[in-house]
Design an enzyme around this catalytic site. Sequence first.
Site, short mmCIF file in Angstrom:
data_model
loop_
_atom_site.label_atom_id
_atom_site.label_comp_id
_atom_site.label_asym_id
_atom_site.label_seq_id
_atom_site.Cartn_x
_atom_site.Cartn_y
_atom_site.Cartn_z
N HIS A 61 -11.15 -6.40 8.20
CA HIS A 61 -11.93 -6.10 6.99
C HIS A 61 -13.18 -5.30 7.34
O HIS A 61 -14.17 -5.36 6.62
CB HIS A 61 -12.35 -7.39 6.27
CG HIS A 61 -11.22 -8.27 5.87
ND1 HIS A 61 -10.59 -9.12 6.75
CD2 HIS A 61 -10.59 -8.43 4.68
CE1 HIS A 61 -9.63 -9.78 6.12
NE2 HIS A 61 -9.60 -9.38 4.86
N GLU A 97 0.83 -1.21 0.00
CA GLU A 97 0.00 0.00 0.00
C GLU A 97 0.86 1.26 0.00
O GLU A 97 0.49 2.27 -0.61
CB GLU A 97 -0.95 -0.01 1.20
CG GLU A 97 -2.09 -1.02 1.09
CD GLU A 97 -1.67 -2.45 1.36
OE1 GLU A 97 -0.53 -2.66 1.85
OE2 GLU A 97 -2.45 -3.38 1.08
#
Lengths: 385, 326
Positions: free
Chosen positions: B129, B60
């Site tokens: 998540h 990321e």
Amino acid sequence: MARAAVKAKPSKSAKSKAAAKRTLHAVPRRADPFTLGGQQKVEVYTSMLRIRLLDERMMTLQRQGRIGFYGTCNGQEAATIASAYALRASDWIVPALREAGAMLMRGFPLVPYLAQVFGNSGDITKGRQMPSHPAGRAVNQVSWGSCIGSQLPHAMGAAWAAKLQGHDTVVIGYLGDGATSSNDFHVAMNFAAVFQAPVVFVCQNNHWSISIPTHKQTASESIAIKAKAYGMPGVKVDGNDADAVYAAVAEAVARARSGGGPTLVECETYRMGAHSSSDDPTRYRDQAEVDAWKKRDPIEGYRARLIAEGHWSAKKDEALRAELLEQINAAIKTAEALPPPDHDTLFEDVYFDLPWHLQEQRAQFKAALQRAGGSLAGALPGSAH
Amino acid sequence: MATLNLLQAVNDALRVEMRRDNRVVVLGEDVGKFGGVFRATAGLYEEFGPQRVIDTPLAEGGIIGAAIGMALYGMKPVPEIQFSDFIYPGFDQIVSELSKMRFRSGGQYACPVVVRTPFGGGIKGGHYHSQSPEALFIHQAGLKVVAPSNPYDAKGLLLSALRQPDPIIFFEPKRVYRASKGDVPEGDYEVPLGKAQVLRAGEDVTVITYGAMVHEAIDAIAKAEAQGIDCELIDLRTLWPLDIDCLVESAQKTGRVVVVHEAPRTCGLGGEISALLQERCFTHLEAPILRVTGWDTPFPYTLENEYLPLAPRILQGIEDSAAYIA
């Protein structure tokens, strides 16, 4: 400097394309593109000497309390200047702490450069960063933060964008040996190789990351060898030899420009001075090591070579020193006299526009200033202006 | 006009803008051939090719950092962070670099990067998540933060975001990616940033929320209505800089405010809204501003309905606010 000029985006107009093709250098390149001609060597030497003299003056100013902080290029002038010299004017530099001087070689004027050190209204970055953190869009030198290694993905991304848009721009991303430990070094190297971005990572291995020697930074036998695992060429050169630095970086730049992808160039050099004006290297570094490197001073060595090769003379050197010092001292005088940035600049450029909350806070700031009788200086040491 | 779900609306916005502006590129993990793990970029690779819909290595920090470099060079990158829970390796790039570039360069360089990322719980995703980290980004000078709740806004806000000169974190409520359906105009339109929407006008209690919790609030407000409590519902849409005028007007009218968000309570956006409103509406308030939020715990896997501020808790907040007598 005109705001419109520094804000201009890379243009596709024929005129600017032609301008972009022009090199920075007054002298046409020789047939061997990786070897400097005599006049080019003199240009490189001049820029190296300019930074050395400038850094010496700045450290004096820092000790006199006239500037807050400074990070010199001392000992690394060849690695900085000769690498940047391998670029065209249209190429980009994404710097770390010690490459600010490359801006001067690439045509950035001395007064706004010094105004950045003073952090005043002559600074086109509006006094927002510490000294030694300038940026100049006009010379394609991007703004650096202070977080080590974080600039490297930017260098990769800008180079990648150039490639995707079909431009032949090459980007140099600079780093020190300490930055090779950072996660951003890893992602930048990996992304650059995967996408074959036209970027050259130039590592100034100056042997020290503040107090940490390179052998405690990495167990690799060199920094250049790290390139191999990423799938790109890695080259190690004597970073104190301007000709060697130029040859290695120019070759890497040519490869990048012709679609050959990225390169890691390790310039082995030495941080002759402290990390910064806030550092005291005698607490962790052996003076004998410093003395040994002094004998390999990049400027002394290059001057001797230029004289031996017949490109230079002691007389010319004396005249150049005097001329550079005069320019520097005149520019210091002009830059230091400029007033601090306007108060309104505190709230500008956070966003393109001034959103409601910053409008409100700006009004609150002005009211507080007025209520306090024109000064918001505090009680703690250093809180007064 | 077509009926689309929120995911299709996001996809449509990307397609519209990529056709209009060839500087726009999408990059991220699995966004290319696969079309994204949620399918938000489905079909874009086929239409625009691998130069503009780019599968990246799994990092990321690299995705955001490279996007910053691309934006510096004049492109309009739209990185996707697969789950906002995974954004932290890129957090330094967002807070130290992306959001500060314009300021620290004196306005010479801008980074108009739109980071798209799904957020929120309710999908049995466990801690990694399900989180809602928006407050961390609101706290950073230089960022705009957007969170649509429905397909019409998702497309219009994303198109607006893609045309803004500032970096934006665009949070997509994954819980309603498919559950939220609605009429979406074909082609180009914008929903302006910085404007909240009053989804229901009411006189008694103001409910302020965003993202998936808008749908829970609608349910709670219907039940409150049955009890005779007339709620005003505000969907923030842009979380920062938020639509302060809309909030103040409503709070002055009702005098009672409940802020709802999935994110943990402490230092959440609800706390900031509460402070902003008490500074501006102190004499109008008839009850303490209440926060109905996720708890200050990690996001749980099994007990997610107990963690989330779903309709029953929102209704209780409305009831408590309405019943408060100073």
